[in-house]
Design a protein around this motif. Structure first.
Motif, PDB file in Angstrom:
ATOM      1  N   ALA A 155      -1.773  -2.553  -5.334  1.00 34.40           N
ATOM      2  CA  ALA A 155      -0.917  -1.584  -6.036  1.00 34.40           C
ATOM      3  C   ALA A 155      -1.767  -0.702  -6.944  1.00 34.40           C
ATOM      4  O   ALA A 155      -1.599   0.528  -6.974  1.00 34.40           O
ATOM      5  CB  ALA A 155       0.156  -2.318  -6.842  1.00 34.40           C
ATOM      6  N   ALA A 156      -2.689  -1.325  -7.668  1.00 37.38           N
ATOM      7  CA  ALA A 156      -3.514  -0.547  -8.607  1.00 37.38           C
ATOM      8  C   ALA A 156      -4.372   0.466  -7.858  1.00 37.38           C
ATOM      9  O   ALA A 156      -4.421   1.644  -8.215  1.00 37.38           O
ATOM     10  CB  ALA A 156      -4.388  -1.490  -9.434  1.00 37.38           C
ATOM     11  N   ARG A 157      -5.019   0.004  -6.789  1.00 38.90           N
ATOM     12  CA  ARG A 157      -5.910   0.907  -6.045  1.00 38.90           C
ATOM     13  C   ARG A 157      -5.130   2.019  -5.344  1.00 38.90           C
ATOM     14  O   ARG A 157      -5.672   3.086  -5.065  1.00 38.90           O
ATOM     15  CB  ARG A 157      -6.710   0.125  -4.996  1.00 38.90           C
ATOM     16  N   CYS A 158      -3.871   1.756  -5.033  1.00 42.06           N
ATOM     17  CA  CYS A 158      -3.073   2.758  -4.319  1.00 42.06           C
ATOM     18  C   CYS A 158      -2.301   3.654  -5.282  1.00 42.06           C
ATOM     19  O   CYS A 158      -1.400   4.381  -4.860  1.00 42.06           O
ATOM     20  CB  CYS A 158      -2.140   2.082  -3.327  1.00 42.06           C
ATOM     21  N   GLY A 159      -2.614   3.546  -6.555  1.00 39.90           N
ATOM     22  CA  GLY A 159      -2.071   4.537  -7.482  1.00 39.90           C
ATOM     23  C   GLY A 159      -0.801   4.151  -8.209  1.00 39.90           C
ATOM     24  O   GLY A 159      -0.016   5.032  -8.577  1.00 39.90           O
ATOM     25  N   ALA A 160      -0.592   2.854  -8.461  1.00 38.96           N
ATOM     26  CA  ALA A 160       0.549   2.465  -9.300  1.00 38.96           C
ATOM     27  C   ALA A 160       0.394   3.101 -10.678  1.00 38.96           C
ATOM     28  O   ALA A 160      -0.721   3.241 -11.184  1.00 38.96           O
ATOM     29  CB  ALA A 160       0.601   0.946  -9.421  1.00 38.96           C
ATOM     30  N   LEU A 199      10.792  -6.101  -3.688  1.00 38.86           N
ATOM     31  CA  LEU A 199      10.247  -6.820  -2.538  1.00 38.86           C
ATOM     32  C   LEU A 199      10.422  -8.286  -2.858  1.00 38.86           C
ATOM     33  O   LEU A 199       9.698  -8.828  -3.697  1.00 38.86           O
ATOM     34  CB  LEU A 199       8.754  -6.502  -2.472  1.00 38.86           C
ATOM     35  N   THR A 200      11.382  -8.927  -2.208  1.00 41.83           N
ATOM     36  CA  THR A 200      11.703 -10.298  -2.596  1.00 41.83           C
ATOM     37  C   THR A 200      11.497 -11.256  -1.429  1.00 41.83           C
ATOM     38  O   THR A 200      11.833 -10.932  -0.286  1.00 41.83           O
ATOM     39  CB  THR A 200      13.139 -10.382  -3.162  1.00 41.83           C
ATOM     40  N   GLU A 237       0.838  -1.211   0.000  1.00 41.14           N
ATOM     41  CA  GLU A 237       0.000   0.000   0.000  1.00 41.14           C
ATOM     42  C   GLU A 237       0.867   1.253   0.000  1.00 41.14           C
ATOM     43  O   GLU A 237       0.538   2.254  -0.631  1.00 41.14           O
ATOM     44  CB  GLU A 237      -0.914   0.027   1.238  1.00 41.14           C
ATOM     45  N   HIS A 238       1.982   1.183   0.725  1.00 42.34           N
ATOM     46  CA  HIS A 238       2.844   2.361   0.852  1.00 42.34           C
ATOM     47  C   HIS A 238       3.873   2.466  -0.266  1.00 42.34           C
ATOM     48  O   HIS A 238       4.340   3.559  -0.583  1.00 42.34           O
ATOM     49  CB  HIS A 238       3.557   2.338   2.209  1.00 42.34           C
ATOM     50  N   LEU A 239       4.204   1.322  -0.858  1.00 45.99           N
ATOM     51  CA  LEU A 239       5.283   1.325  -1.852  1.00 45.99           C
ATOM     52  C   LEU A 239       4.789   1.603  -3.273  1.00 45.99           C
ATOM     53  O   LEU A 239       5.555   2.031  -4.122  1.00 45.99           O
ATOM     54  CB  LEU A 239       6.005  -0.033  -1.835  1.00 45.99           C
ATOM     55  N   ALA A 240       3.509   1.348  -3.532  1.00 43.18           N
ATOM     56  CA  ALA A 240       3.030   1.350  -4.916  1.00 43.18           C
ATOM     57  C   ALA A 240       2.757   2.722  -5.549  1.00 43.18           C
ATOM     58  O   ALA A 240       2.947   2.873  -6.757  1.00 43.18           O
ATOM     59  CB  ALA A 240       1.780   0.477  -5.015  1.00 43.18           C
ATOM     60  N   PRO A 241       2.311   3.714  -4.774  1.00 44.12           N
ATOM     61  CA  PRO A 241       1.845   4.945  -5.426  1.00 44.12           C
ATOM     62  C   PRO A 241       2.850   5.527  -6.418  1.00 44.12           C
ATOM     63  O   PRO A 241       4.025   5.706  -6.095  1.00 44.12           O
ATOM     64  CB  PRO A 241       1.614   5.904  -4.248  1.00 44.12           C
ATOM     65  N   GLY A 242       2.358   5.770  -7.636  1.00 47.71           N
ATOM     66  CA  GLY A 242       3.162   6.418  -8.664  1.00 47.71           C
ATOM     67  C   GLY A 242       4.180   5.516  -9.345  1.00 47.71           C
ATOM     68  O   GLY A 242       4.885   5.947 -10.259  1.00 47.71           O
TER      69      GLY A 242
END
Ligand code: SAH
Length: 393
Positions: A237-242, A333-334, A215-220
């Motif tokens: 990721a999509a909902r959080c603005g990837a 993120l592995t 949620e925190h890593l995906a935006p933009g």
């Protein structure tokens, strides 16, 4: 006569440390002809009673301790109480924004051989040992009796059952058939769960902490989700603005559920590619693609320590390809869900990948299995899922 398992001399040490496994090599003899799964009294070579264990004649793990107290009974009431207590330990988690959690995590919850995952009113259980198999009725009754449970579905089709001499069993165990529309609710997310046909019990509850991180890593960011399964990370990721999203998995049915999850969460999750991850990553590398966030969550690549060398090479290949695809300041993120691979070793393998890729990469966070997959101090084997949050220069 009480069936009794006699240890060889000096083989009681791990039991004194309350580690629950007795390996075949530590057993001197077994008296009383116990059947698979039967409860046996465990004795040291000098005749001290060390507790009670479930006997597994076909397995290298010849017995698993039910209790280290020689006076504690192992009966339907005590086993039911273990299941109830394990479920009660999840009460806070289940009151805090999710209706889905692992209720019973085998040895980590004092019920060796029982995995039980709750999705709303549905419990999916998996019996993996001869001991759990013998107590099947008690275990599924205990799960069915938990407050709010409408369905207990059995997914005893894990490969590990073979090592116990057990065949597969899949089907309704108690209550009403599971809903084909079953959904796990986690915070604001909705994830479809295919209890009969999905992997394990249908959903990867163990990645709850990582879902929060995404949620925190995906935006933009331009996001690549490799080993996407039903697209839980992709939805978030999509909902959080990837900025955009590519999800890869080799399972067509899993990707079909990913489509459903996109609809359930009212979001466009972009391209879903049904492909082998190794091949797909090489293709992306050859086309010089770049991503700002790559999620790499492969299946268990090492089933045992014997497979660790080969698995390490596979983890290194995957991570090397991923690091090469990272944009400047990109995040990887592995994960490794192989219990045989320690965090230490995993970090070394990934370090080797970064070195080969000629990139400077920093650990900015570490992720672990969540609280409903606890690790007893006396049973570190319960720890299996580890993740590194890495940032490239
Ligand atoms: N990240 C997922 C869970 C991944 S489980 C989640 O959070 O829900 C591992 C996934 O890897 C499974 O979906 C499986 O279908 C897929 N898989 C296994 N081998 C693969 C391969 N060689 N290439 C691509 N996907 C693979």
């Amino acid at each position: 006569m009480t069936p009794t398992l006699w240890l060889r001399p000096n083989r009681e040490r791990s039991l004194k440390l309350r580690h629950p496994w007795i390996f075949s090599g530590g057993v001197a003899k077994v008296e009383g002809d116990p059947m698979p799964g039967a409860t046996v009294c465990v004795k040291s070579s000098s005749g001290d009673a060390l507790g009670w264990a479930a006997y597994s004649p076909a397995s290298q793990i010849r017995a698993r301790m039910w209790t280290f107290e020689p006076d504690e009974p192992v009966d339907a009431a005590s086993i039911t109480a273990r299941v109830t207590a394990a479920a009660a330990r999840r009460a806070t988690l289940l009151a805090g924004g999710t209706d889905s959690a692992r209720l019973v995590f085998s040895e980590a919850d004092d019920v060796p051989g029982l995995i039980a995952d709750r999705y709303g009113d549905t419990v999916v259980c998996q019996l993996t040992t001869a001991g759990a198999e013998l107590w099947r009725d008690t275990l599924v009754d205990a799960l069915a009796a938990l407050p709010g449970v409408r369905t207990v579905f059995e997914r005893s089709d894990a490969d590990v059952r073979e090592r116990e001499g057990l065949g597969a069993r899949v089907g309704l165990a108690r209550g009403e058939p599971p809903s084909p529309e079953l959904v796990a609710h986690e915070h604001r997310w909705r994830f479809g769960v295919d209890v009969a046909g999905g992997h394990k019990t249908g959903f990867y509850l163990d990645q709850r902490n990582a879902r929060r991180a995404v949620e925190h890593l995906a935006p933009g960011r331009r996001v690549l989700n490799v080993f996407a399964y039903t697209g839980a990370f992709s939805v978030i990721a999509a909902r959080c603005g990837a900025a955009n999203l590519l999800s890869i998995d080799s399972s067509g049915p899993a990707l079909a559920v990913a489509h459903r999850n996109a609809a359930l969460n009212d979001v466009d999750i972009g391209e879903l590619q049904e492909a082998d991850a190794f091949t797909a990553l090489r293709g992306l590398r050859d086309r010089a693609r770049e991503y700002d966030l790559i999620i790499l969550d492969p299946p268990k690549l090492a089933n045992s320590e014997a497979q660790l060398d080969r698995a390490s090479r596979a983890y290194k290949d995957l991570n090397l390809l991923a690091v090469k695809l990272l944009a400047p300041r990109g995040v990887l993120l592995t994960f490794s869900c192989s219990g045989a691979m320690t965090m230490d070793l995993f970090q070394k393998v990934v370090a080797g990948a970064a070195l080969d890729a000629r990139r400077t990469v920093r650990i900015v966070d570490r992720l672990h299995q969540p609280s409903d997959h606890p690790v007893p101090l006396a049973f570190p084997e319960a720890e299996y899922l580890k993740g590194l949050v890495l940032e490239a220069s």
